[in-house]
Design a protein around this motif. Structure first.
Motif, PDB file in Angstrom:
ATOM      1  N   ARG A  99       0.829  -1.206   0.000  1.00 18.98           N
ATOM      2  CA  ARG A  99       0.000   0.000   0.000  1.00 18.98           C
ATOM      3  C   ARG A  99       0.866   1.259   0.000  1.00 18.98           C
ATOM      4  O   ARG A  99       0.580   2.227  -0.704  1.00 18.98           O
ATOM      5  CB  ARG A  99      -0.922   0.006   1.216  1.00 18.98           C
ATOM      6  CG  ARG A  99      -1.899   1.166   1.196  1.00 18.98           C
ATOM      7  CD  ARG A  99      -2.925   1.017   2.221  1.00 18.98           C
ATOM      8  NE  ARG A  99      -3.585  -0.272   1.960  1.00 18.98           N
ATOM      9  CZ  ARG A  99      -4.715  -0.640   2.491  1.00 18.98           C
ATOM     10  NH1 ARG A  99      -5.329   0.160   3.320  1.00 18.98           N
ATOM     11  NH2 ARG A  99      -5.256  -1.805   2.211  1.00 18.98           N
ATOM     12  N   ARG A 100       1.946   1.233   0.778  1.00 18.23           N
ATOM     13  CA  ARG A 100       2.855   2.391   0.786  1.00 18.23           C
ATOM     14  C   ARG A 100       3.528   2.575  -0.566  1.00 18.23           C
ATOM     15  O   ARG A 100       3.697   3.707  -1.032  1.00 18.23           O
ATOM     16  CB  ARG A 100       3.918   2.216   1.873  1.00 18.23           C
ATOM     17  CG  ARG A 100       3.383   2.409   3.259  1.00 18.23           C
ATOM     18  CD  ARG A 100       4.457   2.187   4.288  1.00 18.23           C
ATOM     19  NE  ARG A 100       3.935   2.299   5.635  1.00 18.23           N
ATOM     20  CZ  ARG A 100       4.561   1.850   6.694  1.00 18.23           C
ATOM     21  NH1 ARG A 100       5.730   1.252   6.587  1.00 18.23           N
ATOM     22  NH2 ARG A 100       4.018   1.991   7.885  1.00 18.23           N
ATOM     23  N   TRP A 146       2.293   1.623  -3.458  1.00 21.68           N
ATOM     24  CA  TRP A 146       1.247   2.105  -4.369  1.00 21.68           C
ATOM     25  C   TRP A 146       0.996   3.600  -4.161  1.00 21.68           C
ATOM     26  O   TRP A 146       0.824   4.349  -5.123  1.00 21.68           O
ATOM     27  CB  TRP A 146      -0.035   1.312  -4.136  1.00 21.68           C
ATOM     28  CG  TRP A 146      -1.153   1.735  -5.025  1.00 21.68           C
ATOM     29  CD1 TRP A 146      -2.167   2.595  -4.736  1.00 21.68           C
ATOM     30  CD2 TRP A 146      -1.359   1.324  -6.374  1.00 21.68           C
ATOM     31  NE1 TRP A 146      -2.996   2.744  -5.810  1.00 21.68           N
ATOM     32  CE2 TRP A 146      -2.523   1.973  -6.839  1.00 21.68           C
ATOM     33  CE3 TRP A 146      -0.680   0.469  -7.241  1.00 21.68           C
ATOM     34  CZ2 TRP A 146      -3.021   1.790  -8.120  1.00 21.68           C
ATOM     35  CZ3 TRP A 146      -1.171   0.295  -8.510  1.00 21.68           C
ATOM     36  CH2 TRP A 146      -2.329   0.947  -8.939  1.00 21.68           C
ATOM     37  N   ASP A 147       0.977   4.015  -2.890  1.00 22.79           N
ATOM     38  CA  ASP A 147       0.736   5.423  -2.593  1.00 22.79           C
ATOM     39  C   ASP A 147       1.878   6.321  -3.069  1.00 22.79           C
ATOM     40  O   ASP A 147       1.659   7.503  -3.347  1.00 22.79           O
ATOM     41  CB  ASP A 147       0.503   5.631  -1.098  1.00 22.79           C
ATOM     42  CG  ASP A 147      -0.827   5.055  -0.638  1.00 22.79           C
ATOM     43  OD1 ASP A 147      -1.703   4.820  -1.497  1.00 22.79           O
ATOM     44  OD2 ASP A 147      -0.982   4.824   0.576  1.00 22.79           O
ATOM     45  N   LEU A 148       3.072   5.766  -3.146  1.00 20.12           N
ATOM     46  CA  LEU A 148       4.204   6.550  -3.616  1.00 20.12           C
ATOM     47  C   LEU A 148       4.107   6.856  -5.109  1.00 20.12           C
ATOM     48  O   LEU A 148       4.654   7.850  -5.579  1.00 20.12           O
ATOM     49  CB  LEU A 148       5.517   5.813  -3.348  1.00 20.12           C
ATOM     50  CG  LEU A 148       6.036   5.847  -1.925  1.00 20.12           C
ATOM     51  CD1 LEU A 148       7.234   4.936  -1.789  1.00 20.12           C
ATOM     52  CD2 LEU A 148       6.396   7.252  -1.502  1.00 20.12           C
ATOM     53  N   GLY A 149       3.426   5.992  -5.839  1.00 28.95           N
ATOM     54  CA  GLY A 149       3.300   6.197  -7.281  1.00 28.95           C
ATOM     55  C   GLY A 149       4.642   6.050  -7.970  1.00 28.95           C
ATOM     56  O   GLY A 149       5.365   5.096  -7.751  1.00 28.95           O
TER      57      GLY A 149
END
Length: 102
Positions: free
Chosen positions: A61-62, A64-67
């Motif tokens: 999730r982290r 993914w959130d970083l992009g």
């Protein structure tokens, strides 16, 4: 064929050494050290041994959130590791760290 040699049957001790890749005590010691090293790396990433599935989900999730920053993050860690790993691998290949001709 008077000078014919026959291989001796392997004893159970030889089979154990061959299966483990060394003496059981030495293999256990190496596995313990490797487990500690991997544990330190996983702890640095943020894994929790008591809730490993939740830790893996949180890691993804982290990321993914970083992009696209995740690509930059992975690239920097790759370069950092490659600075050490590639020269060591090259030196081992040049100076006999692995069997040749196989």
């Amino acid at each position: 064929m008077e000078n014919e040699t026959r291989p001796m049957p392997a004893t159970s001790n030889d089979a154990l050494y061959r299966f483990l890749g060394g003496s059981p005590l030495a293999v256990a010691f190496r596995l313990i050290l490797l487990s500690i090293l991997v544990g330190v790396v996983l702890a640095a990433i943020g894994f929790d041994p008591w809730n490993i599935l939740r830790s893996i989900e949180l890691l993804f999730r982290r990321i993914w959130d970083l992009g696209f920053d995740a690509v930059n993050w992975l690239w920097r860690y790759f370069l950092l590791g490659a600075v050490i790993v590639i020269p060591l691998w090259l030196l081992m290949r040049l100076f006999g760290g692995s069997p040749r001709g196989r």
